[in-house]
Structure formats: C-alpha cells, structure tokens
Design an enzyme around this catalytic site. Structure first.
Site, PDB file in Angstrom:
ATOM      1  N   GLU A  67       0.819  -1.211   0.000  1.00  0.00           N
ATOM      2  CA  GLU A  67       0.000   0.000   0.000  1.00  0.00           C
ATOM      3  C   GLU A  67       0.849   1.255   0.000  1.00  0.00           C
ATOM      4  O   GLU A  67       0.501   2.251  -0.636  1.00  0.00           O
ATOM      5  CB  GLU A  67      -0.948  -0.015   1.208  1.00  0.00           C
ATOM      6  N   PHE A  90      -9.126  -3.266   2.101  1.00  0.00           N
ATOM      7  CA  PHE A  90      -9.862  -3.080   3.349  1.00  0.00           C
ATOM      8  C   PHE A  90      -9.279  -1.875   4.067  1.00  0.00           C
ATOM      9  O   PHE A  90      -8.059  -1.691   4.091  1.00  0.00           O
ATOM     10  CB  PHE A  90      -9.754  -4.316   4.253  1.00  0.00           C
ATOM     11  N   ILE A  94      -4.938   0.662   5.992  1.00  0.00           N
ATOM     12  CA  ILE A  94      -4.444   2.033   5.868  1.00  0.00           C
ATOM     13  C   ILE A  94      -3.244   2.280   6.778  1.00  0.00           C
ATOM     14  O   ILE A  94      -2.416   3.162   6.516  1.00  0.00           O
ATOM     15  CB  ILE A  94      -5.578   3.042   6.172  1.00  0.00           C
ATOM     16  N   HIS A 135     -10.166  -6.644  10.079  1.00  0.00           N
ATOM     17  CA  HIS A 135     -10.810  -6.563   8.767  1.00  0.00           C
ATOM     18  C   HIS A 135     -12.234  -6.032   8.858  1.00  0.00           C
ATOM     19  O   HIS A 135     -13.004  -6.170   7.899  1.00  0.00           O
ATOM     20  CB  HIS A 135     -10.836  -7.937   8.085  1.00  0.00           C
TER      21      HIS A 135
END
Length: 337
Positions: A67, A90, A94, A135
C-alpha cells in the site's frame, strides 16, 4: 444494453460502483484505476469488474501487495495531471501507508501554497461482516480528523453512484468509504426511493449536505453509511411502539454540514447519533458538538457507537456493533430519559 428484470434483481452495490467507474473512464482518459486485485480479478467485491477488459492494463492494473508504494504512486500520478482511483482492499490496511495519506495526500496542496493539486480518489471497503478486529473497522473519523481530505460515506444506491461521481470529478483528494454490506447487498433488498433508483440518471451528488431520509416527530436518528440502512429498519420497529423516528443521512463527513445537522435535529425533541466507527474522539461526538454549539439546550441527545475493537466471534460482534435492534432500543432509552 438493457438488463433483464432478473439480471437487474441480481445486481449489487458493487455493480453500481463498477458502472460508475466505467462511465467516468469513458468520459475522462486521464482516469486510471489500480490497487490489489482490481484488474484481472475485478476487485474482491467485484467493484472493478470488466474495467481492464475495456480499458486495458495500462489504465487498469494490479499492484504488488504494498500500500505504501501504490498510494505513493497515486499521489505522484495525481500531481502529474492524471486522476487516479486507487483501491485499498480493506480500510484496516491504511496503517501500512498512513504516512502517505497523512503527510503527502492531505498536505501537498496546502504546503505548495496551492500550486499542486491532488485529484485522487481512495476507495476502500469498511464495516463489520464477521471478519474480526483487523478486517471489520470503519475508521471514518481517522480520515475526517486530517485537514485537506474530503471524506464521503454513501448509505444508499443513489449516493453510491452520485457521491462517487462527485469524488472522481473533485480536484481534491477524497477518501470514499464503501460499506461491505452495501457492496454485497442486492439492490432490490435495499430501501430507497425513486431518486435513489439504480436505474435513474447519474448526477454528481451535493457534497457537504445532509439528507433527510425519513420524517419523524419523536426522535431523529442521525447516521452515515450502513447505519442509515439499519436506522430505516429500526424506525419501522419503533413504529410498532408508536414512536415516530426521523432519519438523517450525514453522507459527507468532510465537509460536514453542521448547520444542516442543527436544523434537522430541531425537528424532534431528541436526537440519537449512530456510528459504526469507534465512539471515542469520533463522528458521534463531533455531530453532537456541532448541534449543541448551534442550538444549545434545544435537543436531548445520545450516541450509539463502538467503544471496543470488533471481536472475532459473531455472537460477540452482535453485542458491540450497532444494529437495527440496538438502535431501536437506544432510541427508546433516550425517550425515557
């Protein structure tokens, strides 16, 4: 091409997202879509289905599981003139690239004195579907806390389309929160009016404006995302107890329609603010403060939100995540207070 009635009944919220992305990519050749499994697979929820087939692997492509790398690439692409739509599979992930979001995506326009624009949409799936603490989070207030980012949270099929179009056409970075149940649910299962029909013309939705979903004279339930859907069911349950519940959809967490919230709250003597995100330092408190600052003492308020991480066991998740049943119960408690 028109779909048959049977095919239409099988459509989900993810189909709507894919259709909007398809139309916007046809309209603007500067739009690129990338992230984990968005290309060949079409996204884990099917929200990018058929995009790579139509636009090729230079505009729709899969990335490595990093990411940090692909969000950083999206920021650079946006600053270079493209309009990237990047998917975080998901929202919980982040944490891997939070520096990119906090210190680059949110701040580069400000720190450049307005010379650099970052027209970037970060789509991500949020919400509890029995997938435990890593999650099932929402984290909407985490994004809303950072200056420089718009945060949109659709609750209905119509807003899933209209708010996404508004996000894609914005010149500012937008975090677009897609609840998993909204993505997975068949459209015929979702309560919506004619304006929210998945077959109505797509127009950019008004960002920064709350929307009243339902009128009610005893209590106003204020929510966003899937909690609006739960509030609709709760309001029907409350009707059986002769309680009239109105529903207000926040829609846009940033910018937040503070004046609109106060105005809508005045329609009933009580307001219940519901959120699937964590309660502490979160959206519920911000909404309550916004109302109290504008109409002090006019409305009795309470909030209903998480105060622990989501447990792995479904029977425990049902105890901590707001539901239609718990919303109705909290509304009754507020009215008895």
């Amino acid at each position: 091409m028109c779909e048959s009635a049977g095919a239409s009944d099988r459509r989900t919220g993810a189909h709507l997202v894919a259709a909007v992305l398809m139309e916007e990519m046809r309209r603007d050749e500067g739009i690129v879509v990338f992230g984990e499994d968005v290309g060949a697979l079409g996204g884990v929820f099917g929200a990018t289905r058929r995009l790579q087939r139509e636009f090729g692997d230079t505009r729709v492509f899969d990335t490595p599981i990093s990411e940090t790398a692909f969000v950083g690439m999206a920021i650079g692409a946006a600053q270079a003139g493209l309009r990237p739509i990047v998917e975080i599979m998901f929202v919980d992930f982040i944490g891997v690239c939070f520096d990119q979001v906090l210190n680059q995506m949110a701040k580069n326009h400000y720190m450049s004195g307005g010379r650099v624009r970052v027209p970037l949409v970060m789509r991500t799936a949020v919400g509890s579907i029995g997938s435990a603490a890593q999650h099932s989070q929402v984290l909407s207030a985490t994004f809303a806390h950072i200056p420089g980012i718009k945060v949109l949270f659709p609750a209905t099929p119509g807003d899933l389309r209209g708010l996404l179009v508004a996000a894609i056409r914005s010149d500012d970075p937008v975090v677009f929160l897609e609840h998993k149940w909204l993505l997975k649910s068949r459209l015929v299962e979702l309560p919506f009016n004619d304006a929210d029909s998945p077959d109505s013309p797509v127009e950019p939705a008004a960002v920064g404006k709350v929307r009243r979903i339902r009128d009610g004279s005893d209590v106003t339930i204020i929510a966003s995302g899937w909690m609006v859907q739960q509030a609709v069911v709760a309001a029907r349950e409350l009707e059986t107890a002769d309680i009239s519940a109105g529903i207000v959809d926040i829609r846009s967490l940033v910018p937040l329609d503070r004046e609109g919230l106060a105005s809508e709250a005045l329609r009933a003597p009580c307001a219940l603010i519901v959120d699937e995100d964590f309660a502490g330092f979160g959206t519920t408190g911000e909404v309550m403060a916004s109302i109290a600052e504008r109409i002090p003492g006019e409305v009795r308020m309470a909030r209903h939100a998480l105060d622990v991480s989501q447990p792995a066991a479904l029977v425990l998740e049902e105890q901590v995540v707001p539901s239609a049943r718990s919303i109705a119960l909290q509304a009754k408690r507020l009215l008895r207070a």
